[in-house]
Design a protein around this motif. Structure first.
Motif: not given
Length: 222
Positions: A149-151, A155-161, A171-175, A180-185
């Motif tokens: 997932s990290r590869l 994105a410049g946002v925190d993503v939670v799958l 975690p967001a790229r670039g520090g 943040s965005v949650r992606v459900h599925g």
């Protein structure tokens, strides 16, 4: 996991079953069948798989600055196109030779590859519906998603799958995160989304408008 009872065969590995299922659909749909990938029919998809598995050295030679080597590489790649559709699919279905160094790495190299490309083919057809994969296979997909997932998500946002068994934080790229965005599925749907198959991945996104916009503009996949 318990061993199979005497007289009961263990199920074939996920990667082998997915190869067989993809080969079956390639035969059934034919070389002109569309995929969800721009400019790729089933024929281009199979060519990619054959070169990836059997023509890596030829592909490298075809780009060589040395004319004789380049010519041999181009001829080797062209030989795939001289085969009938059935012959090409048969080569793909057979996989790597047993004593090939790639045979032992089949699961690691190809489980995700076959699954994603199989859905590229399936989901281009009218009236498609997600397959009901066995729970063990979905757990395998979730495991690979955790590794990749990290590869895949840059994105410049925190993503939670968010899947049935928990969540994976990317975690967001670039520090510096813009939200943040949650992606459900289901795991397979999340994997397809992480590979950028937005047109067909059945996921649900939650987050603030700015974070969702930043995620839409981010890179996903390889």
């Amino acid at each position: 996991m318990d061993s199979p009872a005497p007289g009961i065969d263990a199920p074939a590995p996920f990667v082998r079953r997915e190869r067989e299922a993809l080969a079956d659909d390639l035969v059934g749909f034919g070389p002109d069948a569309p995929t969800i990938l721009d400019g790729w029919s089933a024929a281009e998809l199979l060519e990619h798989l054959l070169v990836r598995e059997h023509g890596v050295l030829a592909a490298a030679a075809a780009r060589s600055p040395l004319a004789p080597l380049r010519r041999r590489g181009q001829e080797a790649l062209a030989s795939f196109g001289e085969l009938t559709w059935a012959q090409q699919v048969a080569i793909f279905r057979a996989g790597h030779r047993r004593f090939s160094p790639l045979h032992a790495a089949d699961r690691a190299l190809n489980t995700v590859e076959y699954l994603v490309h199989h859905e590229d083919l399936r989901r281009a057809r009218p009236g498609w519906e997600p397959r009901a994969l066995p729970e063990a296979d979905e757990r395998t997909v979730w495991k690979y998603l955790g590794l990749m997932s990290r590869l895949l998500i840059r994105a410049g946002v925190d993503v939670v799958l968010v899947g049935p068994s928990g969540g994976l934080r990317v975690p967001a790229r670039g520090g510096q995160s813009h939200g943040s965005v949650r992606v459900h599925g289901a795991p397979t749907e999340l994997l397809l989304w992480a590979f950028g198959r937005d047109r067909v991945a059945r996921v649900r996104l939650e987050g603030e408008a700015d974070a969702l916009l930043a995620l839409r503009e981010a890179d996903r996949g390889f």
